[in-house]
Write a protein that holds these residues in place. Structure first.
Motif, PDB file in Angstrom:
ATOM      1  N   SER A   1      -3.017  -2.160  -8.818  1.00  0.00           N
ATOM      2  CA  SER A   1      -4.032  -3.211  -8.902  1.00  0.00           C
ATOM      3  C   SER A   1      -5.226  -2.888  -8.012  1.00  0.00           C
ATOM      4  CB  SER A   1      -3.421  -4.551  -8.478  1.00  0.00           C
ATOM      5  OG  SER A   1      -2.884  -4.457  -7.177  1.00  0.00           O
ATOM      6  N   THR A   2      -5.035  -2.001  -7.023  1.00  0.00           N
ATOM      7  CA  THR A   2      -6.092  -1.724  -6.042  1.00  0.00           C
ATOM      8  C   THR A   2      -6.153  -0.227  -5.774  1.00  0.00           C
ATOM      9  OG1 THR A   2      -5.697  -3.867  -4.990  1.00  0.00           O
ATOM     10  CG2 THR A   2      -6.948  -2.243  -3.725  1.00  0.00           C
ATOM     11  N   LEU A   3      -7.370   0.291  -5.601  1.00  0.00           N
ATOM     12  CA  LEU A   3      -7.616   1.683  -5.230  1.00  0.00           C
ATOM     13  C   LEU A   3      -8.376   1.670  -3.912  1.00  0.00           C
ATOM     14  CD1 LEU A   3      -7.043   4.432  -6.581  1.00  0.00           C
ATOM     15  CD2 LEU A   3      -9.388   4.408  -7.408  1.00  0.00           C
ATOM     16  N   LYS A   4      -7.813   2.298  -2.859  1.00  0.00           N
ATOM     17  CA  LYS A   4      -8.439   2.297  -1.538  1.00  0.00           C
ATOM     18  C   LYS A   4      -9.055   3.672  -1.282  1.00  0.00           C
ATOM     19  CE  LYS A   4      -7.066  -0.323   1.702  1.00  0.00           C
ATOM     20  NZ  LYS A   4      -6.396  -0.933   2.870  1.00  0.00           N
ATOM     21  N   ILE A   5     -10.372   3.691  -1.048  1.00  0.00           N
ATOM     22  CA  ILE A   5     -11.092   4.939  -0.781  1.00  0.00           C
ATOM     23  C   ILE A   5     -10.898   5.296   0.688  1.00  0.00           C
ATOM     24  CG2 ILE A   5     -13.300   6.107  -0.876  1.00  0.00           C
ATOM     25  CD1 ILE A   5     -14.221   4.025  -2.883  1.00  0.00           C
TER      26      ILE A   5
ATOM     27  N   ARG B   1       0.837  -7.320  -5.761  1.00  0.00           N
ATOM     28  CA  ARG B   1      -0.252  -6.337  -5.894  1.00  0.00           C
ATOM     29  C   ARG B   1       0.244  -4.973  -5.406  1.00  0.00           C
ATOM     30  NH1 ARG B   1      -5.502  -9.247  -4.923  1.00  0.00           N
ATOM     31  NH2 ARG B   1      -5.046 -11.472  -4.832  1.00  0.00           N
ATOM     32  N   ILE B   2      -0.228  -3.916  -6.031  1.00  0.00           N
ATOM     33  CA  ILE B   2       0.098  -2.547  -5.610  1.00  0.00           C
ATOM     34  C   ILE B   2      -1.215  -1.806  -5.364  1.00  0.00           C
ATOM     35  CG2 ILE B   2       1.352  -0.445  -6.140  1.00  0.00           C
ATOM     36  CD1 ILE B   2       3.169  -2.841  -5.998  1.00  0.00           C
ATOM     37  N   ALA B   3      -1.376  -1.250  -4.155  1.00  0.00           N
ATOM     38  CA  ALA B   3      -2.593  -0.515  -3.799  1.00  0.00           C
ATOM     39  C   ALA B   3      -2.258   0.956  -3.578  1.00  0.00           C
ATOM     40  CB  ALA B   3      -3.219  -1.101  -2.536  1.00  0.00           C
ATOM     41  N   LEU B   4      -3.105   1.839  -4.102  1.00  0.00           N
ATOM     42  CA  LEU B   4      -2.979   3.272  -3.854  1.00  0.00           C
ATOM     43  C   LEU B   4      -3.870   3.596  -2.657  1.00  0.00           C
ATOM     44  CD1 LEU B   4      -1.751   5.927  -4.740  1.00  0.00           C
ATOM     45  CD2 LEU B   4      -3.681   6.254  -6.279  1.00  0.00           C
TER      46      LEU B   4
ATOM     47  N   ILE C   1     -15.134   7.728  -7.770  1.00  0.00           N
ATOM     48  CA  ILE C   1     -13.864   7.031  -7.518  1.00  0.00           C
ATOM     49  C   ILE C   1     -13.984   5.562  -7.898  1.00  0.00           C
ATOM     50  CG2 ILE C   1     -12.300   6.258  -5.690  1.00  0.00           C
ATOM     51  CD1 ILE C   1     -12.824   8.936  -4.305  1.00  0.00           C
ATOM     52  N   ILE C   2     -15.103   4.934  -7.535  1.00  0.00           N
ATOM     53  CA  ILE C   2     -15.312   3.516  -7.885  1.00  0.00           C
ATOM     54  C   ILE C   2     -15.337   3.349  -9.394  1.00  0.00           C
ATOM     55  CG2 ILE C   2     -16.951   1.599  -7.767  1.00  0.00           C
ATOM     56  CD1 ILE C   2     -17.727   2.609  -4.967  1.00  0.00           C
ATOM     57  N   THR C   3     -16.026   4.247 -10.081  1.00  0.00           N
ATOM     58  CA  THR C   3     -16.089   4.169 -11.550  1.00  0.00           C
ATOM     59  C   THR C   3     -14.699   4.324 -12.159  1.00  0.00           C
ATOM     60  OG1 THR C   3     -18.327   5.095 -11.532  1.00  0.00           O
ATOM     61  CG2 THR C   3     -17.097   5.197 -13.607  1.00  0.00           C
ATOM     62  N   ILE C   4     -13.933   5.300 -11.649  1.00  0.00           N
ATOM     63  CA  ILE C   4     -12.566   5.506 -12.159  1.00  0.00           C
ATOM     64  C   ILE C   4     -11.721   4.263 -11.937  1.00  0.00           C
ATOM     65  CG2 ILE C   4     -10.429   6.792 -11.770  1.00  0.00           C
ATOM     66  CD1 ILE C   4     -12.209   9.234 -11.145  1.00  0.00           C
ATOM     67  N   GLY C   5     -11.804   3.693 -10.723  1.00  0.00           N
ATOM     68  CA  GLY C   5     -11.026   2.489 -10.428  1.00  0.00           C
ATOM     69  C   GLY C   5     -11.354   1.355 -11.367  1.00  0.00           C
ATOM     70  N   HIS C   6     -12.650   1.135 -11.631  1.00  0.00           N
ATOM     71  CA  HIS C   6     -13.038   0.034 -12.525  1.00  0.00           C
ATOM     72  C   HIS C   6     -12.610   0.312 -13.960  1.00  0.00           C
ATOM     73  CE1 HIS C   6     -16.373  -1.360  -9.521  1.00  0.00           C
ATOM     74  NE2 HIS C   6     -15.152  -1.752  -9.179  1.00  0.00           N
ATOM     75  N   LEU C   7     -12.697   1.578 -14.398  1.00  0.00           N
ATOM     76  CA  LEU C   7     -12.253   1.903 -15.756  1.00  0.00           C
ATOM     77  C   LEU C   7     -10.767   1.647 -15.931  1.00  0.00           C
ATOM     78  CD1 LEU C   7     -14.224   5.211 -16.438  1.00  0.00           C
ATOM     79  CD2 LEU C   7     -14.582   2.992 -17.537  1.00  0.00           C
ATOM     80  N   LEU C   8      -9.999   1.804 -14.857  1.00  0.00           N
ATOM     81  CA  LEU C   8      -8.558   1.558 -14.899  1.00  0.00           C
ATOM     82  C   LEU C   8      -8.216   0.132 -14.495  1.00  0.00           C
ATOM     83  CD1 LEU C   8      -7.285   4.913 -13.368  1.00  0.00           C
ATOM     84  CD2 LEU C   8      -7.328   4.234 -15.766  1.00  0.00           C
ATOM     85  N   ASP C   9      -9.239  -0.751 -14.461  1.00  0.00           N
ATOM     86  CA  ASP C   9      -9.044  -2.184 -14.176  1.00  0.00           C
ATOM     87  C   ASP C   9      -8.439  -2.396 -12.786  1.00  0.00           C
ATOM     88  OD1 ASP C   9      -9.321  -4.851 -14.781  1.00  0.00           O
ATOM     89  OD2 ASP C   9      -7.343  -5.026 -15.674  1.00  0.00           O
ATOM     90  N   MET C  10      -8.940  -1.632 -11.806  1.00  0.00           N
ATOM     91  CA  MET C  10      -8.459  -1.746 -10.431  1.00  0.00           C
ATOM     92  C   MET C  10      -9.549  -2.327  -9.537  1.00  0.00           C
ATOM     93  SD  MET C  10      -6.404   1.801  -9.737  1.00  0.00           S
ATOM     94  CE  MET C  10      -5.227   2.469 -10.901  1.00  0.00           C
TER      95      MET C  10
ATOM     96  N   GLU D   1       0.844  -1.191   0.000  1.00  0.00           N
ATOM     97  CA  GLU D   1       0.000   0.000   0.000  1.00  0.00           C
ATOM     98  C   GLU D   1       0.882   1.244   0.000  1.00  0.00           C
ATOM     99  OE1 GLU D   1      -3.160   0.245   2.735  1.00  0.00           O
ATOM    100  OE2 GLU D   1      -3.792  -1.843   2.520  1.00  0.00           O
ATOM    101  N   ILE D   2       0.648   2.128  -0.969  1.00  0.00           N
ATOM    102  CA  ILE D   2       1.465   3.322  -1.157  1.00  0.00           C
ATOM    103  C   ILE D   2       0.545   4.533  -1.223  1.00  0.00           C
ATOM    104  CG2 ILE D   2       3.095   4.458  -2.709  1.00  0.00           C
ATOM    105  CD1 ILE D   2       3.831   1.614  -3.676  1.00  0.00           C
ATOM    106  N   THR D   3       0.923   5.608  -0.517  1.00  0.00           N
ATOM    107  CA  THR D   3       0.110   6.821  -0.540  1.00  0.00           C
ATOM    108  C   THR D   3       0.534   7.717  -1.700  1.00  0.00           C
ATOM    109  OG1 THR D   3       1.632   7.938   0.960  1.00  0.00           O
ATOM    110  CG2 THR D   3      -0.226   6.765   1.955  1.00  0.00           C
TER     111      THR D   3
END
Length: 746
Positions: A663-667, A641-644, A688-697, A615-617
């Motif tokens: 690979s992951t977007l954390k709200i 896996r890499i999570a933002l 944010i959820i829509t953006i994450g899915h569009l970027l295959d996250m 997990e990276i900020t």
């Protein structure tokens, strides 16, 4: 006359033509296994190894020319049997192969060895039938395993590096293979030690050149050349180079020779040191005798004093002027302040201690030449300010400056400090680059904040440090409470070092659930510290202190290694493929060997890379974005896996988000807390959820505390949940107990 000349030319052609025809060398089609070290292997498309080296020397003749090619052994040998190629290099001689091809005289014996991991139990050859055995496909070791040991259940590998990997990870128990081949691979790839041979020198087999039955004349030619090379010692030299120099015994002897050479050099240095001591003693006696001569030279020195006076200005310049900015340096600043303190007519003055924020990164990114030009322009700005306000400016060293004020009785302390900081913060254009630098400052006044230079300077530094901790680009006046804060921070960092040494840290794990199924998919590892005498310390406090002191690097390594061991054991117990998320500081990412260190920990722990998430900020991408993306690309390529983390709370930018290998977007929980009551929060969360899915996250929502929040997030297709509604972070033992209650099979 013409007829005689034509007849003569015809006779010359008839006599020359046969010689030309017979002088053409015969082609030998030579093909070997492309990867069978040390016999043969290819690197960057070129063929190397004992086999091609020796073959090239054997056929160094006008009679033959070699046509080289390589392929896998299961393709090479059938071509030799069918006569499609003439020569297949050096192979083991077996009864079956004698029926199919011709052989030269034997060159040497090769043996089979049985390899296991170093921590594997002792076995016998009879145990092989009950173990998972790996062997090279199509090599003679496979026929020995199948025909002589009558073992037909095994794993055949086209690439023995894969067998070594499977042995180390436990996918197979033993490797049954050519001893010279596998020892070479183990030493070359650095696996010697973790992998050991339990049996050696089994099933000796003579090795010789394999020749097609269609080219029997090559047998006598090769035998003759081998005999010549053995008599001359060339064969022995080549054999030693490719076989003995890659053995553990040879390496051990070589290391011993190196150690012996080092010891010999140390002995020579010791002798030289003793000799120098003797010479020094002799020189001392000579110096004593020379004292009388020095007395006579006193008059000459007095004359030379005139010349030295002419150099005084140059020396003073070196001692009191900064060589880059030409401003007075720290020596001159100290002398000036001490002179004011000792002057009875001066009862009040103050100075501003300035430091350019992040100037080190200018030097690192653009070089010291550009950095010096930046300092020179800053110095000119301060110098103009000095002329306007009668302020003395000093360059204490690199990017540190001091501005000395002697205000009147009715003026405020350092009244122009804010205007000075504003002037420094204006953009600087240098060599097609524009720099937006800020400076932070600490202000002290005499005698309120100190009565000596050292005390004033120490307190100014403390005030500067406090300003940077609040907001860069400002100046703060010293307050005695700042010193207490510095002491508290110093003690905290000291206790952090002791905590690492005393193993006072503990990891808690918070589960993450799949929204659709409600099943656990992974856990976030969160570090906790129960500080002796203080109780539990907030991670927000000690993580920041660890980053500022660089202790985050060893602490981060401990967290990562501990989390890897935890998830490995949990997955083994539950027969699951859970992943563990580990928070990574931007300090760690900017380390040169960050990626190599992560991969090394995975290899040492034996954890599958797909079971680890980092997990990276967003703050990690504020500088050197391209370098960070390159590192993350390597980690993603390895399967990690890499999570933002905390997306939307920092410097979110779609321009770089689409470039990140995430690979992951954390709200962040701040979007979750008020989403039911705040339409804007709802809209932002859905976006944010829509953006994450569009970027295959994969999108994970943090801070879920109510069923209403969970239901709403599931309705807008959030992928995973994490929060106190599911479970708070638990230490390992309590987590296992909780998992037992919900029936995960642990």
């Amino acid at each position: 006359m013409r007829r005689r000349l034509a007849f003569f030319l015809m006779i010359v052609v008839i006599l020359w033509l046969p010689q030309t025809v017979y002088a053409q060398p015969e082609t030998v089609n030579y093909q070997v296994d492309r990867d069978y070290p040390p016999f043969s292997y290819t690197t960057d498309g070129s063929l190397y190894g004992f086999d091609p080296y020796l073959t090239n020397i054997i056929f160094n003749s006008d009679a033959y020319t070699l046509d080289y090619s390589t392929d896998s052994w299961d393709q090479v040998y059938p071509r030799l049997v069918s006569g499609e190629i003439d020569l297949a290099g050096i192979i083991a001689v077996t009864e079956q192969r004698k029926q199919e091809v011709l052989f030269s005289v034997p060159l040497f014996n090769s043996y089979i060895a049985v390899y296991t991991r170093s921590d594997f139990r002792k076995i016998t050859l009879e145990d092989l039938a009950r173990l998972r055995v790996g062997v090279g496909r199509g090599y003679y070791s496979e026929s020995v395993l199948r025909d002589e040991l009558t073992i037909d259940t095994y794993v055949a590998y086209d690439d023995l590096n894969g067998a070594i990997h499977d042995l180390k990870t436990g996918a197979i128990d033993v490797i049954f293979e050519n001893q010279q081949l596998l020892d070479n691979l183990l030493i070359r790839e650095g696996h010697k030690g973790p992998v050991v041979a339990q049996f050696t020198e089994l099933y000796p087999r003579a090795h010789a050149y394999a020749i097609s039955k269609k080219r029997p004349e090559l047998v006598s030619f090769i035998n003759q050349r081998i005999s010549e090379l053995k008599r001359s010692g060339v064969f022995e030299e080549i054999y030693t180079k490719y076989f003995y120099e890659h053995t553990a015994d040879y390496i051990r002897i070589r290391n011993w020779r190196i150690a012996f050479s080092v010891i010999l050099v140390l002995i020579l240095f010791a002798g030289l040191f003793r000799l120098m001591q003797t010479v020094i003693r002799l020189l001392k006696s000579d110096l004593q005798r020379s004292l009388s001569h020095l007395e006579s030279a006193r008059d000459e020195l007095a004359a030379a004093n005139i010349t030295l006076q002419s150099k005084l200005a140059e020396i003073e310049d070196l001692a009191y002027v900064n060589r880059v900015t030409r401003l007075p340096n720290k020596n001159r600043f100290k002398e000036t302040v001490e002179h004011l303190i000792s002057d009875p007519s001066v009862d009040h003055f103050c100075f501003l201690f300035l430091d350019l924020d992040d100037f080190k990164e200018v030097n690192e990114a653009f070089g010291h030449g550009i950095g010096d030009q930046v300092l020179q322009k800053i110095a000119r700005r301060l110098d103009r300010f000095e002329m306007e306000s009668h302020t003395q400016v000093f360059n204490l060293g690199s990017d540190e400056f001091a501005c000395l004020f002697i205000p009147s009785a009715n003026s405020a302390v350092c009244p122009d400090s804010a205007r000075m900081l504003e002037r420094i913060a204006k953009p600087l254009a240098i060599a097609d680059h524009v720099f937006n630098l800020s400076a932070s400052g600490g202000i002290v006044s005499y005698p309120e904040h100190g009565e000596t230079f050292d005390e004033l300077f120490k307190n100014a530094d403390t005030a500067l440090y406090h300003a940077k901790s609040i907001q860069r680009g400002i100046a703060t006046v010293y307050d005695p409470a700042f010193g207490q804060a510095v002491i508290a921070k110093t003690l905290l960092q000291r206790d952090l070092r002791q905590a690492l040494a005393n193993q006072e840290f503990e990891l808690h794990y918070q589960p993450q659930l799949i929204a659709k199924s409600g099943k656990i998919c992974g856990f976030e590892a969160l570090v906790r510290w129960n500080r002796p005498g203080h109780g539990r310390v907030s991670p927000l406090m000690f993580i920041k202190a660890a980053e500022e002191s660089q202790l985050i690097i060893p602490l981060g390594e401990w967290v990562l290694r501990t989390a890897c061991h935890f998830i490995l054991e949990l997955n083994a117990r539950s027969q699951s493929t859970f992943y563990v998320s580990v928070n990574i500081s931007s300090i760690q990412i900017h380390q040169d060997h960050f990626v190599d260190h992560i991969l090394e920990i995975l290899e040492q722990t034996g954890l599958n890379p797909t079971c680890l998430e980092l997990e990276i900020t967003e703050s990690a991408f504020l500088k050197t974005t391209e370098q960070i993306i390159s590192k993350l690309d390597r980690l993603r390529s390895a399967g990690i896996r890499i999570a933002l983390d905390d997306f939307g709370t920092g410097y979110s930018s779609l321009s770089y988000l689409k470039e990140l290998p995430m690979s992951t977007l954390k709200i962040d929980r701040s979007f979750i807390q008020n989403q039911l009551d705040d339409p804007k929060a709802k809209s932002l969360t859905r976006s944010i959820i829509t953006i994450g899915h569009l970027l295959d996250m994969n999108v994970v929502a943090e801070g879920i505390e109510t069923q209403e929040q969970r239901t709403y997030l599931a309705s807008i297709e959030c992928d995973c949940f994490q929060g106190y509604l599911i479970q708070k972070p638990l230490p390992e033992k309590q987590l296992y107990e909780w998992l037992e209650t919900i029936g995960t099979g642990t």
